[in-house]
Design a protein around this motif. Structure first.
Motif, PDB file in Angstrom:
ATOM      1  N   LEU A 208      -0.544  -2.768   3.934  1.00 32.94           N
ATOM      2  CA  LEU A 208      -0.838  -1.432   4.466  1.00 32.94           C
ATOM      3  C   LEU A 208       0.461  -0.660   4.619  1.00 32.94           C
ATOM      4  CD1 LEU A 208      -3.344  -3.278   6.972  1.00 32.94           C
ATOM      5  CD2 LEU A 208      -3.662  -1.036   5.597  1.00 32.94           C
ATOM      6  N   ASP A 209       1.652  -1.158   4.809  1.00 36.51           N
ATOM      7  CA  ASP A 209       2.760  -0.341   4.832  1.00 36.51           C
ATOM      8  C   ASP A 209       3.085   0.482   3.678  1.00 36.51           C
ATOM      9  OD1 ASP A 209       3.362  -1.597   7.379  1.00 36.51           O
ATOM     10  OD2 ASP A 209       4.979  -2.970   6.744  1.00 36.51           O
ATOM     11  N   MET A 253      -9.221   5.823  11.435  1.00 33.74           N
ATOM     12  CA  MET A 253      -8.119   6.393  12.737  1.00 33.74           C
ATOM     13  C   MET A 253      -7.161   5.373  12.976  1.00 33.74           C
ATOM     14  SD  MET A 253     -11.012   8.864  14.378  1.00 33.74           S
ATOM     15  CE  MET A 253     -12.472   8.113  14.301  1.00 33.74           C
ATOM     16  N   ALA A 254      -7.254   4.220  13.335  1.00 31.28           N
ATOM     17  CA  ALA A 254      -6.264   3.336  13.581  1.00 31.28           C
ATOM     18  C   ALA A 254      -5.247   3.437  12.681  1.00 31.28           C
ATOM     19  CB  ALA A 254      -6.946   1.803  13.783  1.00 31.28           C
ATOM     20  N   HIS A 257      -3.030   6.442  12.886  1.00 39.01           N
ATOM     21  CA  HIS A 257      -2.343   6.562  14.197  1.00 39.01           C
ATOM     22  C   HIS A 257      -1.093   5.553  14.203  1.00 39.01           C
ATOM     23  CE1 HIS A 257      -4.340   9.219  17.030  1.00 39.01           C
ATOM     24  NE2 HIS A 257      -5.488   8.772  16.342  1.00 39.01           N
ATOM     25  N   GLN A 258      -1.487   4.371  13.543  1.00 39.22           N
ATOM     26  CA  GLN A 258      -0.216   3.465  13.288  1.00 39.22           C
ATOM     27  C   GLN A 258       0.824   4.083  12.776  1.00 39.22           C
ATOM     28  OE1 GLN A 258      -3.026   0.461  11.982  1.00 39.22           O
ATOM     29  NE2 GLN A 258      -3.231  -0.747  14.159  1.00 39.22           N
ATOM     30  N   TYR A 259       0.514   4.847  11.839  1.00 37.67           N
ATOM     31  CA  TYR A 259       1.527   5.338  10.783  1.00 37.67           C
ATOM     32  C   TYR A 259       1.913   6.756  11.008  1.00 37.67           C
ATOM     33  CZ  TYR A 259       1.121   0.705   8.491  1.00 37.67           C
ATOM     34  OH  TYR A 259       1.293  -0.578   8.479  1.00 37.67           O
TER      35      TYR A 259
END
Lengths: 438, 438, 438, 438
Positions: A208-209, A253-254, A257-259
């Protein structure tokens, strides 16, 4: 002189009085008819997808191709690619649809090297530009196919092999250039292979990063070349992966926002994906719209009893009414549209099936639009909803909503005024009202 | 002198050589045994939930109560509530579990007014404090029941009626005070009624805004009274609502980010809820842990062929191994724990079934812990994973990961070095290795 | 003089021009209107179910009762039972529905012994007979509740305890007597607890043998007392059991054949159960009808995204059209009917919600009836279907169908005439035609 | 001299002390080891399926082929077909598996006519006979592929076009001849296209009648040519059809009874299909075995969170234990076997992955066999089950079971002896006992 690819078919006409068995007409869709101040065409912004309708063969995991088109000689030649494209533009025009969408690899064959592949693509893109100019058909969105080729079997931006990610990056770079060349109004990412099959051989956080890092490169390049289209991410729960990282609207959406990516993307919602994620048909449309994140819609449907993506043409009036109500309530879907990410059944092998399927789906959405418009004009739903929430508009209710209240203050109200009295939610009454409009 | 509630049962002993039919023992769980530098008890932090194990009656939507406990006279009296609590502490002690969890309404009956309800609660809480002190059993977490009472039928923090939300606020105020009084290490929110049944009578954006406003009041009061426990949100996809706003881990994380609440909450993951959301058993444990958001675990399971929450005791060694691997990799679950949010089947009507169920689940997790510890000590999984992702540790791979690369740079690598060569993912090899440990 | 239970409501009138927000009317259902040679009332044979509409409280696995009726004092007294029954008959009459259905235990409370229970039942049954006589409302079917009482937790006819099965036998004996007394047109078995939770403590073959033996006792007694109603089995896949032995229509038909019971039973199909078994809404209606086994219909619906029985009122016009098409094609559903095995949502707490829900569902089925009748009269579907299967009507096709052909003969045709040419199935064309009627 | 296709791999050895990362061994499967009086090989009767393991390419609905085998030149030539077959027999031998299975079209390419296709098939079948003779590997079953070719898009035996059904008949005629030639111990029918996509263009009763007529031709020809193998039908719920007529074990049994075919067929149960039908993994194995209809098993698994057939190798010890318990209880699966209808993941591209996958699955089933044998030898399960059902062995219980009792007699018992006393089902105790064996 160029031959006709669909002799004897079309253009599809508006004929509300057609016989029951006459399905190659519009009974409801009337492009220039005004609804709530805009034409049907402006609200609905229909688009034909190139992959299903011009590259689909009817093969499935248990069966070979069933659909053979007269213009397609089965080769990977550029000539074949161009003939196919001309057929498509004849189809768009006869159907009366003003937008199309494609993946890079739908248009032109891959070459031996990326350079050769890009050259092939450029050649077909130039023909597309010419046909678009000639017909007035516009590009709703472009996307890169980062899932079919074996190199992407472990993912593209989330591959365990950074070299694969670099390849995907190079491919998207070209995709953005093509999108700018053709004036695409949006650019879509669907991460079909970005996910996992097995948690025991996967480092999900690293993947995911890497996905976020990939999108940052995309944003930088988009700005550098001045591509103005809206970036869209299309959620899907699973298939082909066991779990796709972009599971549903909220999951995307999570991630955004997380990134810190939320200002750069909106969502392309496909209802068949929404139902695969376990939600009601219109759920992700409504939830992404609620946060200003609904960018475009892949108008299709699945069968609720099946656990895979069937990409059927949307034919259910109630569902289309609910979707169009959400679209009207956010004042339209532009620069997005309603893209028919839908395929004729593999048993629907006639050319006219392709017309009938699109026309019937356009009619269904036109009914949905008219129904939703009536619901909104009549105001009975809005009035009923407002009545349900009226307690939030004044007093302590409004103080809570504005972030001014405290638990102590709430306790005080209860100690003084006692228990609330439950009121009926009248769901069946709402359902009966909805049926009135359908 | 107080009578014994479970005469002839317990304490449950560690007896690895027990006969097959001897199930009221631990074969694997040995509280003081060291594993990777801590005792089993320290890693596993088991907790008994009061609602299923001491308030459950075996009723289901198609059937009445089947489970009658000798200490329970069926009344709503405070005496009954206290006797039940004494029985519970005998159970905790004989089982050898060091934590418990409850909803406010599990402990004491509601009165005619909130004040009376609070007084009832205080009276039982004082007994709880005394029993905790005497036995050394601690409170893993407390929570408020904001879903059983009819007043909450439209939601609590997300009710259409602000008066209901105020009632919920008052209830949570008291709940936080009780949690502080009993030294709760966490405080949980499960929004069983926070969701929708029908999108046509619901304003989802307003309801989610109200939910965020509610949590802000909670944070303010928590800080005001100096309650130090970790706030936790427990996701669930659906049931009793058609859609619960806290659908799964990512949905909750989206919500927390959208409203700037992410620093104040972690997640309480229940695998039966994870599977209801369409994910593999261990998915939400792993995904919340990946973002530092795994706060606690409700250790249970469902039947994968069923579409509702069965809250069965976790008995599958492979699943528990995967969960414990994630827990070990984040260096433990404290201040959270493994709370058995699980109920004996309604046909398991004997007192000893309650012991057997917990003991067997504790044993299953103890096996999971030992397996996961071996996997980690042996290092074969870590080594294999690292090998898969090695290309991200140097060169352009590491530049992408660090956010330093561009699409152009990636394209250059591909133009120079050509296409990547796909490598096997060896999933079956990983599965075979995993089976070695199970 | 008896008081009115629903003051100010009803009778519900046919008012096609009602306003959108006016839902306590019929817009489509017009009892005496003729459709294909019968009245709507004759085709539709609507029935109100007593359990949901007069015994339902709105409780669910996570919440207490929300629905309180003014006539119900909350006691188990016979007076209360009778008052409730009078309210129901006022409801049936005001709604204009001519049938009702019940479980034995819906009517009257259980006593301390079976004898006392039977006496209670008799007392209320006499009132029912009187009210039926007075109002002309008839009994579509009766059934025995063999699932709520704790004694049935392991099953009734399939309990591991033969004593329990004897109790069930005694209860069904009485149930058949009551059915005869009230002129029930059918008698239903729904085996809510006949199934398994766990295969490791269950002998499935023995349990199914016992079930068949039980039905043989039922048939013998039915014939002995001269009860003429049709016996019906109602399939359901699961819930409350993990697997119910009567999983779906085909499973029940397998059972009936395996034990030679098929001449004595037909099926009562509930679409919400059909969808829980993984089939399309109308599947079991069509499949049981295809084998002459469709006896009656429990008219309701679920939410396709939920994994449990929600028993919602049927509001989807397309689904009801498909069901009514099957009913028309088998020339009606009598002596069965359309029983509303549906409950108002637990948030629909007003008395009028009960009327609105039934009226809206009746309207939806009336639309379905009219649509299906048009489809049949117009003949376009039949004509298209016949064209698809024409090759089976003559030549070797008809010989195969009649069981006269051989593999060798078929091979000969292929060797001589070569490969068949695939023809389009035109599914979207059929869907578009269907939408024309909806 | 023939080259080696898997240089440096195999034969796979029994090495119980292998390191965790050493997966190309058997840790549990020891072919000649005796278990309950037979060798492991005799109980387990493993089979390799030719289609997945030698024709699979890794393509899926969203991706192209990933798996390239060194012996496969990608052509449809007979030479390629033969080389592939030789590779397969090397694989069978090195793996130590004694059976294989195939579809007719897996072996040899289709020609321009059926005659040419049959000639191609014959040529490869002769090589197969030679290799079988040389290696001692036997044919567990053969089947005809009646689903891949476009001609079968509407079904084979249930096509709307009788000409297609004739083609299928001709193909099955040849298939039976090949099966006889190679001494197949069974012959399987999997009706992948026998079902519907849409109920509005389908005559389900006619199609099922045709299916039965088709099977009657098969039986006649089988008897005519003296083929002695067992006919098997393999249920599957759906995919590629929306509904497959052979939905699950009970549905197939219903069909066989409805058409009087039950004496001629048994079932080939695939657990991945069982779970797609909504049942627990071992359900159809146990239910078909209960009626003497379990003929063979397609040993594989799916992911319970996915709605399609993933055909993974079975790696779950608990599931395999339950299956083997059923097999032991019916005294073996012969003449059927455990056929690995499973494919390596499309990312598992190495040759050795194919070995590891099979070896790990064989090991898992060997563990299942040993576990089940212990459960049976120890007798604790049988004893506990017998105790649960003891009331059916004497008195009125046994009279009911033997069909001698009446409702009146049952009522009399209840009137005299009162209500039964519910006994615990002890499910968690059974689960804990099961875990002891796993």
């Amino acid at each position: 002189r160029e031959s006709e690819f669909f002799p004897g078919i079309g253009p599809v006409e508006y004929k509300p009085s057609a016989e029951p068995s006459e399905t190659l007409v519009f009974r409801h869709y009337n492009a220039q008819q005004e609804v709530l101040g805009r034409t049907m065409e402006e609200w609905l912004r229909f688009s034909v997808c190139y992959w299903h309708s011009f590259r689909g063969t009817g093969s499935d995991p248990f069966g070979g191709p069933t659909i053979k088109r007269p213009w397609d000689d089965g080769t990977d030649s550029l000539d074949n690619a161009k003939r196919r494209l001309r057929a498509a533009f004849e189809f768009f025009t006869k159907l009366g649809i003003k937008y199309w969408t494609f993946h890079d690899r739908d248009l032109a064959p891959e070459g031996k090297t990326l350079a050769e592949t890009n050259a092939n693509l450029d050649e077909v893109v130039e023909l597309a530009a010419e046909l678009m100019n000639k017909t007035g058909v516009k590009l709703l969105w472009a996307t890169c196919n980062l899932f079919v080729h074996p190199r992407y079997m472990h993912g593209a931006a989330t591959s365990c092999d950074a070299h694969v990610t670099m390849y995907a990056a190079a491919q998207v770079k070209k995709g953005l250039e093509v999108a700018r060349r053709l004036g695409a109004e949006n650019f879509v990412f669907w991460g079909g292979r970005e996910g996992y099959h097995s948690l025991i051989n996967t480092d999900v956080r690293a993947e995911l990063d890497h996905l976020a890092a990939f999108y940052k490169m995309v944003i930088a390049y988009k700005e550098k070349i001045g591509f103005k289209g809206q970036l869209l991410i299309e959620p899907k729960a699973k298939e082909p992966t066991r779990h796709q990282y972009d599971y549903d609207a909220q999951t995307v959406m999570a991630f955004l926002h997380q990134y810190g990516l939320n200002a750069h993307f909106k969502l392309n919602i496909e209802p068949n994906h929404t139902t695969l994620a376990g939600h009601p048909y219109e759920h992700d449309v409504i939830f992404s719209s609620a946060y200003g994140m609904l960018g475009s819609i892949d108008a299709n449907t699945g069968s609720p009893d099946l656990g895979w993506d069937t990409d059927q043409f949307p034919m259910d009036v109630r569902s289309c009414t609910m979707v169009m109500k959400a679209v009207l309530e956010q004042d339209g879907i532009a620069p997005g549209g309603l893209n028919f990410d839908a395929k004729v059944r593999r048993e629907s092998t006639d050319l006219k099936d392709l017309f009938i399927a699109h026309a019937a789906a356009m009619d269904t959405f036109a009914r949905g639009l008219k129904n939703a418009a009536s619901m909104i004009s009549d105001g009975v739903f809005a009035k009923s909803i407002n009545a349900r929430y009226v307690s939030w508009k004044s007093g302590v209710g409004s103080r809570i909503a504005r972030g001014e209240a405290t638990l102590e203050e709430c306790e005080k109200v209860v100690m003084e005024h006692g228990d609330p009295r439950p009121e009926s939610g009248h769901q069946e009454h709402f359902e009966a009202m909805l049926n009135h409009y359908i």
